[in-house]
Every structure is written in C-alpha cells, then in structure tokens.
Motif scaffolding. Structure first.
Motif, PDB file in Angstrom:
ATOM      1  N   ASN A   1       0.814  -1.161   0.144  1.00 52.19           N
ATOM      2  CA  ASN A   1       0.138  -0.116   0.066  1.00 52.19           C
ATOM      3  C   ASN A   1       0.735   1.177  -0.035  1.00 52.19           C
ATOM      4  OD1 ASN A   1       0.679   0.610   2.862  1.00 52.19           O
ATOM      5  ND2 ASN A   1      -0.763  -0.915   3.435  1.00 52.19           N
ATOM      6  N   VAL A   2       0.263   2.399  -0.026  1.00 50.45           N
ATOM      7  CA  VAL A   2       1.003   3.609  -0.216  1.00 50.45           C
ATOM      8  C   VAL A   2       2.094   3.905   1.099  1.00 50.45           C
ATOM      9  CG1 VAL A   2      -0.770   5.235   0.779  1.00 50.45           C
ATOM     10  CG2 VAL A   2       0.731   5.906  -0.804  1.00 50.45           C
ATOM     11  N   VAL A   3       1.583   3.456   2.391  1.00 54.15           N
ATOM     12  CA  VAL A   3       2.439   3.699   3.296  1.00 54.15           C
ATOM     13  C   VAL A   3       3.670   2.808   3.037  1.00 54.15           C
ATOM     14  CG1 VAL A   3       2.627   3.769   5.971  1.00 54.15           C
ATOM     15  CG2 VAL A   3       0.518   4.146   4.594  1.00 54.15           C
ATOM     16  N   VAL A   4       3.504   1.446   2.989  1.00 53.97           N
ATOM     17  CA  VAL A   4       4.672   0.752   2.624  1.00 53.97           C
ATOM     18  C   VAL A   4       5.598   0.985   1.634  1.00 53.97           C
ATOM     19  CG1 VAL A   4       5.446  -1.800   1.914  1.00 53.97           C
ATOM     20  CG2 VAL A   4       3.414  -1.499   3.460  1.00 53.97           C
ATOM     21  N   ARG A   5       4.992   1.569   0.462  1.00 52.44           N
ATOM     22  CA  ARG A   5       5.656   2.094  -0.691  1.00 52.44           C
ATOM     23  C   ARG A   5       6.705   3.157  -0.202  1.00 52.44           C
ATOM     24  NH1 ARG A   5       9.438   0.777  -3.643  1.00 52.44           N
ATOM     25  NH2 ARG A   5       9.669   1.933  -5.465  1.00 52.44           N
ATOM     26  N   ARG A   6       6.219   4.100   0.496  1.00 50.47           N
ATOM     27  CA  ARG A   6       6.918   5.161   0.808  1.00 50.47           C
ATOM     28  C   ARG A   6       8.170   4.996   1.757  1.00 50.47           C
ATOM     29  NH1 ARG A   6       6.991  10.064  -1.860  1.00 50.47           N
ATOM     30  NH2 ARG A   6       4.835  10.807  -2.264  1.00 50.47           N
ATOM     31  N   ILE A   7       7.727   3.934   2.637  1.00 53.32           N
ATOM     32  CA  ILE A   7       8.946   3.469   3.388  1.00 53.32           C
ATOM     33  C   ILE A   7      10.096   2.819   2.672  1.00 53.32           C
ATOM     34  CG2 ILE A   7       9.653   1.851   5.297  1.00 53.32           C
ATOM     35  CD1 ILE A   7       6.734   2.294   6.639  1.00 53.32           C
ATOM     36  N   GLU A   8       9.425   1.974   1.537  1.00 53.35           N
ATOM     37  CA  GLU A   8      10.364   1.255   0.685  1.00 53.35           C
ATOM     38  C   GLU A   8      11.309   2.381  -0.094  1.00 53.35           C
ATOM     39  OE1 GLU A   8       8.024  -2.732  -0.619  1.00 53.35           O
ATOM     40  OE2 GLU A   8       7.939  -1.166  -1.749  1.00 53.35           O
ATOM     41  N   ILE A   9      10.857   3.389  -0.691  1.00 55.70           N
ATOM     42  CA  ILE A   9      11.376   4.547  -1.340  1.00 55.70           C
ATOM     43  C   ILE A   9      12.467   5.324  -0.389  1.00 55.70           C
ATOM     44  CG2 ILE A   9      11.049   6.887  -2.436  1.00 55.70           C
ATOM     45  CD1 ILE A   9       8.509   5.602  -3.491  1.00 55.70           C
ATOM     46  N   PHE A  10      12.179   5.422   0.978  1.00 51.00           N
ATOM     47  CA  PHE A  10      13.053   6.081   1.977  1.00 51.00           C
ATOM     48  C   PHE A  10      14.227   4.824   2.160  1.00 51.00           C
ATOM     49  CE2 PHE A  10      14.572   5.939   6.213  1.00 51.00           C
ATOM     50  CZ  PHE A  10      15.241   6.984   6.143  1.00 51.00           C
ATOM     51  N   LEU A  11      13.873   3.692   2.493  1.00 54.97           N
ATOM     52  CA  LEU A  11      15.063   2.896   2.461  1.00 54.97           C
ATOM     53  C   LEU A  11      16.148   2.568   1.318  1.00 54.97           C
ATOM     54  CD1 LEU A  11      13.180   0.004   4.465  1.00 54.97           C
ATOM     55  CD2 LEU A  11      14.649   1.546   5.583  1.00 54.97           C
ATOM     56  N   GLU A  12      15.439   2.715   0.241  1.00 50.95           N
ATOM     57  CA  GLU A  12      16.205   2.920  -1.129  1.00 50.95           C
ATOM     58  C   GLU A  12      16.979   3.867  -1.387  1.00 50.95           C
ATOM     59  OE1 GLU A  12      13.171   2.055  -3.869  1.00 50.95           O
ATOM     60  OE2 GLU A  12      12.633  -0.160  -3.015  1.00 50.95           O
ATOM     61  N   SER A  13      16.392   4.953  -1.050  1.00 51.70           N
ATOM     62  CA  SER A  13      17.343   6.032  -0.967  1.00 51.70           C
ATOM     63  C   SER A  13      18.333   6.475  -0.253  1.00 51.70           C
ATOM     64  CB  SER A  13      16.172   7.557  -0.762  1.00 51.70           C
ATOM     65  OG  SER A  13      15.902   7.787   0.469  1.00 51.70           O
ATOM     66  N   GLU A  14      18.307   5.556   1.081  1.00 49.43           N
ATOM     67  CA  GLU A  14      19.434   5.639   1.993  1.00 49.43           C
ATOM     68  C   GLU A  14      20.227   4.594   1.642  1.00 49.43           C
ATOM     69  OE1 GLU A  14      19.634   7.708   4.990  1.00 49.43           O
ATOM     70  OE2 GLU A  14      18.423   9.129   3.762  1.00 49.43           O
ATOM     71  N   LYS A  15      20.204   3.711   0.512  1.00 50.19           N
ATOM     72  CA  LYS A  15      20.732   2.566   0.140  1.00 50.19           C
ATOM     73  C   LYS A  15      20.912   1.478   1.263  1.00 50.19           C
ATOM     74  CE  LYS A  15      23.598   4.967  -3.204  1.00 50.19           C
ATOM     75  NZ  LYS A  15      22.826   5.769  -3.176  1.00 50.19           N
ATOM     76  N   LEU A  16      19.587   1.460   2.076  1.00 49.36           N
ATOM     77  CA  LEU A  16      19.594   0.275   3.091  1.00 49.36           C
ATOM     78  C   LEU A  16      18.965  -0.923   2.647  1.00 49.36           C
ATOM     79  CD1 LEU A  16      18.377   2.872   5.851  1.00 49.36           C
ATOM     80  CD2 LEU A  16      20.609   1.523   5.634  1.00 49.36           C
ATOM     81  N   THR A  17      19.294  -2.218   3.059  1.00 53.61           N
ATOM     82  CA  THR A  17      18.953  -3.325   2.593  1.00 53.61           C
ATOM     83  C   THR A  17      17.746  -3.804   3.287  1.00 53.61           C
ATOM     84  OG1 THR A  17      20.998  -4.120   1.801  1.00 53.61           O
ATOM     85  CG2 THR A  17      19.594  -5.955   2.349  1.00 53.61           C
ATOM     86  N   TYR A  18      16.796  -4.192   2.519  1.00 53.62           N
ATOM     87  CA  TYR A  18      15.498  -4.828   3.305  1.00 53.62           C
ATOM     88  C   TYR A  18      14.914  -5.877   2.351  1.00 53.62           C
ATOM     89  CZ  TYR A  18      12.756  -2.119  -0.136  1.00 53.62           C
ATOM     90  OH  TYR A  18      12.216  -1.456  -1.425  1.00 53.62           O
TER      91      TYR A  18
END
Length: 225
Positions: free
Chosen positions: A3-20
């Motif tokens: 959902n939109v909340v999950v996707r925004r968190i994913e975008i943040f983690l990707e921008s920080e180059k964090l692995t999830y």
C-alpha cells in the motif's frame, strides 16, 4: 499486497541505500497452533463470528510487508481501520507490542471507518468465498445491520495472525499508520498528508519521523545544535 505507506517506506530505505526484504512470506505457520497464542486466536475468531473452526489452520497468513534489521514493518492504510479490526486489536497479544499504539489504533477504527468504506466495498474485499465460509455470507456492501463484511473480518483476522507469527519468527513488529500525526511547520499533519509532499519541509518531517521510528541515527541537519 503493498500500500502507499509501505511503498513510501520502501522508497526511503532505497534512497538511504539500506537493505530490506519486501513481501517476505512467513514460514512454519503451523507454529501458531502450537504456541501460547492459540487460545487468543480461537477467542478472536469466535468474537468475529467464525463458523468454520476446523479450517482455522488453513487461513493464509499474509506476507510481512517489509523486513528490515530484525523488524517486521507494517504500513496501515484506510482499509485497516474498522469495527472488526478493533475486535482483533483487543486481543491480549497487542498489550505487549511496543511498535503499535493500540489506543490510537482503536480510535482510528472508530473515527475513520468511513475511509475504509470508500475503498473496501468492492467485490473481493467486502466478501469472497473463503471469507464467507469462515464468517458467514456477507451483507450487501455497506450494510452493517446484518452480518456485515466477511471480507473485512477476514483481513483483520489475518493481520492478527501475521503479527503473531512475526513475533514467533523473532521480529519486532512495527506499525506505521496513515493517520498518525507529526508536527511539521508548526502544525500537526497526518502521515498520509505528509506523504503527499515529495520534497520540502513536510517531507523532511516525514523522513525524520521514519528515521526515529526505525532506530536510525539522525542526519547532521536533524541533530540538535
């Protein structure tokens, strides 16, 4: 389903180059029925009007939306908050979850069920053959005077199972809600409102909030002078 909340968190983690990991499927679901949670599961199922207890163990546990550094991260949008979710949130399990504000979530269920109705009356969400088997034939969409929504009941119940299994898998369960409020620009705004700003002060407030809740160090601009 993301959902939109999950996707925004994913975008943040990707921008920080964090692995999830996204959409990680829980393993060994059978452990729920051997655990101390079993009685709570059965009690909640009955409170929701469950009609097929012999098939309880066949109910699918949803994937963990995001797994990051030992945390199962859940993003809660409009569809999550309704009267049936409130039944599940009253399970004793949630009294021991630091990553979820139960009282706030119960308030959201009371205040924002209208938001759930805007997105949750469609076929397959309001009812489906599996949810009808477990919770009885659903009423007409939007009708709560009869049996209500079997699909909403199933979704709320599945979320409870997911959170319990995450605990058994050794994850900290961390919930983010579209209705949580954050101070930004001198006023309180919801996470949903903040997520609409892709940049600027409000987005910076959202990122700061994410970093704090995820246990990440503050960036230089966020550190107190």
């Amino acid at each position: 389903m993301s959902n939109v909340v999950v996707r925004r968190i994913e975008i943040f983690l990707e921008s920080e180059k964090l692995t999830y990991e996204a959409g990680l499927q829980p393993e060994k679901q059978w452990r729920l029925w051997k655990s101390d949670f079993r009685q709570q599961i059965e009690d909640t199922y009955n409170k929701l009007g469950g009609q097929a207890p012999d098939g309880l163990a066949e109910i699918e546990v949803p994937a963990y939306p995001i797994v990051f550094e030992g945390k199962a991260i859940v993003g809660n949008d409009e569809l999550v908050y309704n009267r049936y979710a409130a039944v599940c949130l009253r399970a004793p399990f949630y009294s021991d979850i630091d990553g979820l504000n139960v009282e706030a979530s119960l308030r959201y269920c009371r205040q924002f069920e209208v938001g759930c109705k805007k997105v949750g009356l469609i076929a397959g969400v309001w009812s489906n053959p599996i949810s009808n088997m477990h919770f009885g034939e659903a009423s007409d969409p939007g009708d709560f005077f009869g049996n209500g929504s079997s699909g909403w009941k199933m979704l709320a119940f599945q979320h409870l199972l997911r959170d319990m299994l995450a605990r058994l898998d050794g994850y900290e369960v961390l919930h983010f809600s579209i209705y949580d409020q954050i101070m930004s620009g001198g006023k309180l705004l919801t996470v949903g409102e903040l997520m609409k700003s892709p940049s600027g002060e409000h987005y910076a407030s959202f990122v700061k909030y994410l970093r704090r809740r995820l246990g990440l160090p503050a960036v230089a601009a966020e550190k107190p002078v």
